[in-house]
Design an enzyme around this catalytic site. Structure first.
Site, PDB file in Angstrom:
ATOM      1  N   CYS A  11      70.968 128.440 134.304  1.00 13.08           N
ATOM      2  CA  CYS A  11      69.927 129.061 135.113  1.00 13.08           C
ATOM      3  C   CYS A  11      68.757 129.403 134.197  1.00 13.08           C
ATOM      4  O   CYS A  11      68.940 129.644 133.001  1.00 13.08           O
ATOM      5  CB  CYS A  11      70.429 130.290 135.861  1.00 13.08           C
ATOM      6  SG  CYS A  11      71.017 131.629 134.827  1.00 13.08           S
ATOM      7  N   SER A  12      67.564 129.415 134.765  1.00 16.84           N
ATOM      8  CA  SER A  12      66.347 129.491 133.964  1.00 16.84           C
ATOM      9  C   SER A  12      65.962 130.891 133.520  1.00 16.84           C
ATOM     10  O   SER A  12      65.260 131.056 132.529  1.00 16.84           O
ATOM     11  CB  SER A  12      65.171 128.867 134.741  1.00 16.84           C
ATOM     12  OG  SER A  12      65.462 127.534 135.092  1.00 16.84           O
ATOM     13  N   THR A  13      66.377 131.910 134.253  1.00 18.65           N
ATOM     14  CA  THR A  13      65.977 133.271 133.911  1.00 18.65           C
ATOM     15  C   THR A  13      67.189 134.174 133.838  1.00 18.65           C
ATOM     16  O   THR A  13      68.244 133.887 134.415  1.00 18.65           O
ATOM     17  CB  THR A  13      65.001 133.856 134.955  1.00 18.65           C
ATOM     18  OG1 THR A  13      65.704 134.070 136.189  1.00 18.65           O
ATOM     19  CG2 THR A  13      63.823 132.915 135.196  1.00 18.65           C
ATOM     20  N   GLN A  16      68.711 135.361 137.201  1.00 14.08           N
ATOM     21  CA  GLN A  16      69.469 134.472 138.071  1.00 14.08           C
ATOM     22  C   GLN A  16      70.957 134.564 137.755  1.00 14.08           C
ATOM     23  O   GLN A  16      71.367 134.994 136.675  1.00 14.08           O
ATOM     24  CB  GLN A  16      68.973 133.031 137.897  1.00 14.08           C
ATOM     25  CG  GLN A  16      67.566 132.809 138.432  1.00 14.08           C
ATOM     26  CD  GLN A  16      67.084 131.389 138.186  1.00 14.08           C
ATOM     27  OE1 GLN A  16      67.349 130.794 137.139  1.00 14.08           O
ATOM     28  NE2 GLN A  16      66.366 130.836 139.150  1.00 14.08           N
TER      29      GLN A  16
END
Length: 201
Positions: A11-13, A16
């Protein structure tokens, strides 16, 4: 020879959650202890420790399973490079329940289309982010991202890490941050010299 399924989720952040991706991988038959993850890292990050571990874990005859192609890569060259490297090692790549077959022209074309859409989506997100930041800056609402840890906490994290008594996971739990945040903090903070290694006065 038994085929082993190795899963990868990303996941990017930090905000998340990987729960849904983990559940999807387990639903595809991947054992929980064979799922490697990257949390808070975008697909364009070259340094993805979890992906590196997953690629190191798969052996000839195994299958690397990802929920979707955009979890594996966010650019066409990156996706092709990873897929070609896996094929060269005799490892299969599963995108969800579909096995990527490089010898199938239709399958290869579909893979390239997915990679192109993933790259387009990534570019679009970056464009919207830049536009949003420009608007916020023009309105005086953008003051910069605040660090998750204070300067004192960052120095203490570095000191604890340098003792060799704490793993990255331990530090992440102690300071209530993600593992990528610990790595970034260590990269910013210089090593604290110990008394034994310090030069005499």
């Amino acid at each position: 020879m038994t085929t082993i399924l190795i899963g990868y989720a990303r996941c990017s952040t930090d905000r998340q959650d990987l729960t849904a991706q983990r559940a999807a991988l387990e639903g595809l038959g991947v054992a929980p202890d064979r799922i490697y993850t990257d949390h808070g890292l975008t697909g364009t990050n070259k340094a993805r420790p979890g992906l590196a571990q997953a690629l190191a874990a798969v052996r000839t005859g195994d299958t690397l399973v990802v929920p979707k192609l955009d979890r594996l890569a966010r650019s066409v060259p990156d996706a092709r490079g990873i897929a070609d490297a896996l094929v060269a090692r005799g490892i299969k790549l599963a995108l969800g329940a579909s096995i990527y077959d490089p010898t199938d022209p239709m399958g290869r074309m579909f893979f390239n289309i997915l990679a192109t859409f993933a790259e387009f989506e990534s570019d679009l997100i970056r464009l919207r982010t830049r536009e949003g930041m420009a608007i916020a800056r023009s309105r005086g609402k953008l003051r910069g991202k605040q660090p998750k840890l204070s300067d004192k906490q960052q120095r203490e994290l570095r000191r604890m890490h340098d003792t060799g008594e704490y793993a990255i996971g331990d530090l992440a739990e102690l300071f209530t941050v993600s593992r990528p945040t610990v790595y970034r903090t260590l990269a910013r903070q210089p090593t604290v010299p110990t008394k034994s290694s310090a030069s005499p006065p």
